[in-house]
Every structure is written in C-alpha cells, then in structure tokens.
Motif scaffolding. Structure first.
Motif: not given
Length: 622
Positions: A510-539
C-alpha cells in the motif's frame, strides 16, 4: 488386494494424514475407532452437504474436493462466505452449541468427505483431549473472524480447457507447471497418462460406474501426492473432458486471442447446463502472440461467457506465465495507490524502487490520482517510459482551467481529460478497456446517484479514470449508465480492503500519500476575504494565515471519511509506504520530478530496513 479394498485403505490413510495436523499423532485405538465409525460420503458437484437452519447431527472432514459456504441473511439472498479445501473440518460448531446449522455447504466439484455422527464425534473428543482442544480453538478462530473476508484457498486440481482452435495445450501446461513448481509439487495429467496408470487403453473415454470408480481413485491418489494437479481436457466435449471438469477446483478456459470469441463445444455441452452457484470458478485465459504490445478484445470474449476472472497472457514470455502461476497459487502481489492530488506522483517513484528490487506486481488498483498512476502500472510498459509519459501528460497545470461560471464545478476538467488522453495515446495508441490491461486493475469511484462506493473493474479505462478523479465541486462528475460518478476518495481513498478481495492476491503493498501530521493554526477565527487576499500578496515566509486554497480545501474535505479509515487500511497491508510529502501541495503539479524522487527515496529507505521486504514475502518474485 481388490480395487474396493485398495480404495478403502487409501481413504483411511488420507483420513489419518489430514487429522494429524489438527489433533497430533493419533493413538492406535483412536485410529481403530475412526475406521469403525466413519462413514464415507461421495458428494457430486453441486450436491448440498449441509443446509442452513437444519439440525446439526454430524461433523465432516474434507478428504478431497472443494466446497463453498453460503449464508443467507435477513435480505434473503445467499452470500458466499468462504471456500473449503481438503483437510478442513466442517459442521463441528453446531455439535458444540446445539444450535441449527449456520450456513449452507455445497460441493463445487466431486468431493469425498468422512462423516462422523454426533455421538461418535463426542466419543472421539472424549478419547482424545488434544482433539477437543484443537476443535475448540478452531471454533474460537471462526467466531473471531466470521465477519472478515477470508482469502480463498489455492486450488489443488485445475482443469485446462481449450475453448478455441489454435491452443497448444500441452506446451502451455508445461510452461505453467514450470512456474508453479516454485509453490509446490506439480503433476500434469492427461487422458493418456491416466490410462497408463490404470494400464487400460481407452478407459478415460468410457462410461459406467466401475470405470468411474477406478478413474476417481486414480485421480484422488494423484491429488493427494501433489500440491497442484493440472488436468488437460481433450479438444472435444467427451467423457474425459467432463471428468476433468467434475474433478477440478478451478477451470482455466484457454483461448487464442486471434480467433473469434464464439462459444466452444466444451462450453456449450459441458459448462452451460451446470448450476452457476455450485460450479468451479472459471478463469478465461486469453493467449496472445509474444510480440503483442497491447491486447485487445477481451471484453467481447468475457461478454459471451459467465467467467469469474480473466487474464491476458503471452505464453512465450516467462514473466506472463509467472504472473499466471502466482495468481493461480494465491501468491500474486497487489499494489494499491491512494489519492492525493499532485502528491500522487510519488507512486511512480515507489513503483520504480520496487521494480529495481525485483518485486513483480500482478494486480494494481487505486483512487483518484492513484487510479491514474495505477493504470500506468497495469499497462505494463517499462517504468521509465511510463514516468516520461506521465511527466508530459501532466505538464501545464491540469487543474488550472477554472470555470468563469461554476454551476457544477470550479474547474472545467478539460485539461485533466487531455492529460489522460495524452498518456493513453502514448502508451496504448488510443483508448483501451480495463479488461485489456496486462495486469489486473480496478479503481474506485463514488456513486452520487446511489450514495455508495463503486468499484470499476471493466469498460473504457479513460472514462473510469475520469470518474475516479472527479473531485466533487472541483471537477465535473462523470456519467455512467445514467448515474453520476465522482471521486472515489469520498468513500475509499486508500482501497487496500478492495485489493484484499481480488482473486489470487496473497500479498498487498500500500502507498498512502496522505499527510498524517496536520499543521496547527495559530489564530482563532478565519479572517475575511480582503484580509486573506492581502495576506496572500505577501511573500510566503511572512504570511499569517496558513489556510488552504478553495480548491485544496475541496480536495481534502471530500476524503475526510477515508482519512478516518487510514489506520485500518494500513493494517491490511503487508508492506506500507507513506512518503513524507508535508511540503508538497495537492496542486503542485510543476513539482513532478521532485515528488517522484521523494517517493523513490522513501521506498528505498523502507526497503533497506532490515527484513522489511523479506518479512512481507516480497524479496523478489521470479
């Protein structure tokens, strides 16, 4: 010594031989007790030994032949539970519990059983405490595994039936026997050989109770002394061919692929009238010239006959005959590829590492991108050529054609279809059916219309792959027989359990290509669309919100149920690979070579661990 006395002595010797591994060495008085109380049952093919619901009045030992166990549930349809070969104790559970028979047992072929009535069975256990312990252990084992899929035991006697002109039967049998020798003692028997053993010319073609008894005894003796017996039928539907069919655990129907797929006289006169529930399994073996690159036409052959399985073989190639021998002896190796977007390219690196170690793959299956990579293995072209084809086919971001008006899916799916078409054009010169692949193949889709997992085992390969890869919401669904099919990862992203059920498969990688150690998030709420867009323009190094893209989110959320079954699937593998692809995104198609390399490096690391491949029985399959 008379023929009847000789046959009785032979049966008693087999009785002791098969009971000894269960009960240990039997004392002389126990052997004498068995001789006095055992009744011999000659059960013809299709005969019912035990009926579900009937009172338990006897236990049986299978001395020769093969039987099939059926259970009828609340839905009223009989379900095949297991097959039983020689040396198995049958019907003992109801003698212990006093409950009615829990299953129906039917003879697949002419079978010989030793029957011990309930009072005599109880006396035997009282005489031999080790026998009581052994039977108790067997009952406990059956109760513990009654809901598990048990592997089918390997056939002992296999009938080879030529069902077309142009079949070189004796030459084929000789090559197959040479490959089966690796797994046990082998004997090839035709009508002339059995007549020489009886010193009676023409006996194989005669009818009558006396000749039938002597032929059966001769065949039983050959079977008792060998692990595999190949019975070679005559070209026509004569008495010897019928005997071969009645005495066989399985039937190999041999056909010349260059001939028309019409029914042969043997099939019309010897196979069509038999009960399908109780007949021996039939495998169609389509024989191709050695120079054949891609076989064609298996679907037309299969459509005309109720076969259990089918195999494409080039008899002049040792690799093909070795594959058939492994399938027949239940030693075939199955390879399972899981879904995971671009991470699935790692499957190719692992395949290359396995081939470099001499591990032969006989059956392959997968889900989503794993299905596409599995198809490359099943086509059976050189591994480096297949990798080159995959690199070219998936170049150019196959999931980048977004819909401006996403009514059914975010992605149009044209590039995915084009990638599949380019790969098949390069490897098989166009379209091909699953039935025409050299290695056994399946892929998993989800049936949206019926809300269930769907196994795709036949039909057009490209359509099956597109169905298995149709991620809900991301890629358009496929339509098959009026029903909507989508990505198989919804139900079974790592279908090791399906491979375990494939006929002939004994080992599973069997070859399982799933990731078995998910990364923990360091923020409590999902930001709004504009905040996400601006964040993705950063390096990338300075981004605050490590959230997946919408397409990646859809890719992952559809397989959450499958991810919850990963540990269970891992336990079903003999050799397990889970390459560390933590920094590889599901849509990083441009990282093809790096992902393949990571898969190969991981496979080498696993295979280099002391005893890993050897413990799995995968040190190289000749």
């Amino acid at each position: 010594m008379s023929g009847d006395a000789d046959g009785h002595s032979h049966r008693e010797a087999l009785l002791v031989r098969y009971l000894t591994p269960l009960f240990g060495d039997l004392a002389p008085d126990t052997i004498g007790f068995l001789r006095e109380h055992v009744q011999w049952i000659e059960l013809p093919a299709g005969g019912v030994l035990i009926e579900q619901g009937a009172p338990g009045d006897s236990a049986y030992l299978s001395v020769s032949g093969r039987l099939r166990v059926y259970m009828t549930g609340e839905e009223g349809a009989p379900r095949m539970v297991r097959e039983l070969g020689r040396g198995e104790v049958i019907g003992e559970m109801s003698l212990y519990t006093g409950e009615p028979r829990s299953a129906t047992v039917v003879a697949i072929r002419d079978s010989l059983l030793a029957r011990l009535a309930k009072p005599d069975f109880e006396s035997l256990l009282a005489r031999n405490p080790r026998a009581s312990i052994a039977i108790t252990r067997q009952i406990i084992g059956r109760l513990q595994t009654q809901h598990q899929q048990r592997p089918l035991p390997a056939p002992v006697t296999v009938a080879l039936l030529p069902v077309s002109e142009g079949v070189a039967l004796h030459a084929f049998a000789g090559r197959l026997a040479g490959r089966l020798e690796r797994f046990g003692r082998i004997r090839v028997v035709d009508a002339a050989a059995i007549e020489r053993g009886l010193n009676e010319t023409g006996a194989a073609l005669r009818e009558g109770a006396d000749v039938e008894r002597r032929l059966t005894l001769a065949l039983d003796r050959v079977e008792a002394e060998h692990d595999f017996v190949l019975l070679l039928a005559n070209p026509g539907a004569d008495a010897w061919t019928r005997r071969c069919i009645r005495h066989a655990d399985e039937l190999l129907l041999l056909a010349d692929a260059t001939r028309a797929p019409a029914l042969h006289a043997i099939e019309r006169d010897c196979l069509s009238a038999s009960s399908q529930r109780s007949e021996a399994a039939q495998t169609l073996v389509l024989l191709h010239p050695a120079a054949t690159r891609i076989p064609r036409g298996m679907r037309q052959w299969v459509a005309r006959r109720p076969v259990t399985a089918h195999v494409n073989v080039r008899p002049d190639l040792d690799a093909d005959m070795a594959r058939l021998a492994r399938l027949l002896s239940r030693n075939a190796v199955g390879l399972v590829f899981g879904g995971g977007g671009a991470r699935g390219f790692a499957h190719l690196g692992i395949w290359r590492a396995l081939r470099a170690r001499g591990v032969e793959i006989d059956f392959v299956g997968g889900t989503s991108i794993g299905a596409a990579m599995a198809a490359l293995v099943a086509i059976d072209q050189p591994v480096d050529q297949a990798i080159d084809v995959a690199r070219a086919a998936f170049r150019g971001n196959p999931t980048g054609d977004y819909n401006l008006l996403p009514l059914v899916s975010l992605i149009k799916g044209r590039r995915v279809r084009s990638a599949i078409a380019r790969a098949l054009d390069a490897l098989v010169d166009g379209s091909v059916d699953i039935e025409d692949l050299w290695k056994g193949f399946f892929c998993i889709a989800s049936n949206y219309s019926q809300g269930r997992e769907q196994r795709l085992l036949g039909g057009d390969l490209a359509r099956a792959l597109l169905a298995s890869m149709a991620i809900p919401g991301a890629l358009p669904p496929a339509i098959a027989d009026g029903e909507l099919l989508c990505d198989g990862g919804t139900f079974n992203n790592f279908p090791v359990d399906v491979m375990r059920q494939m006929r002939g498969v004994g080992k599973v990688i069997g070859v399982d290509v799933g990731v078995r150690n998910p990364r923990r998030l360091e923020f409590d709420e999902v930001p709004g669309s504009w905040a996400l867009l601006l964040d993705r323009l950063r390096p990338r190094r300075r981004r605050r919100y490590r959230l997946p893209s919408l397409v990646s989110y859809l890719l992952n959320v559809t397989i959450l149920y499958s991810i919850s079954r990963q540990d269970e699937a891992k336990r079903l593998t003999d050799l397990y690979f889970n390459p560390p692809l933590h920094r590889v995104g599901l849509l990083q198609w441009e990282q093809f070579d790096a992902i393949v390399r990571q898969g190969e490096e991981h496979a080498i690391e696993v295979l280099d661990r002391p005893g890993s491949a050897r413990q799995a029985g995968l040190s190289g399959a000749p």
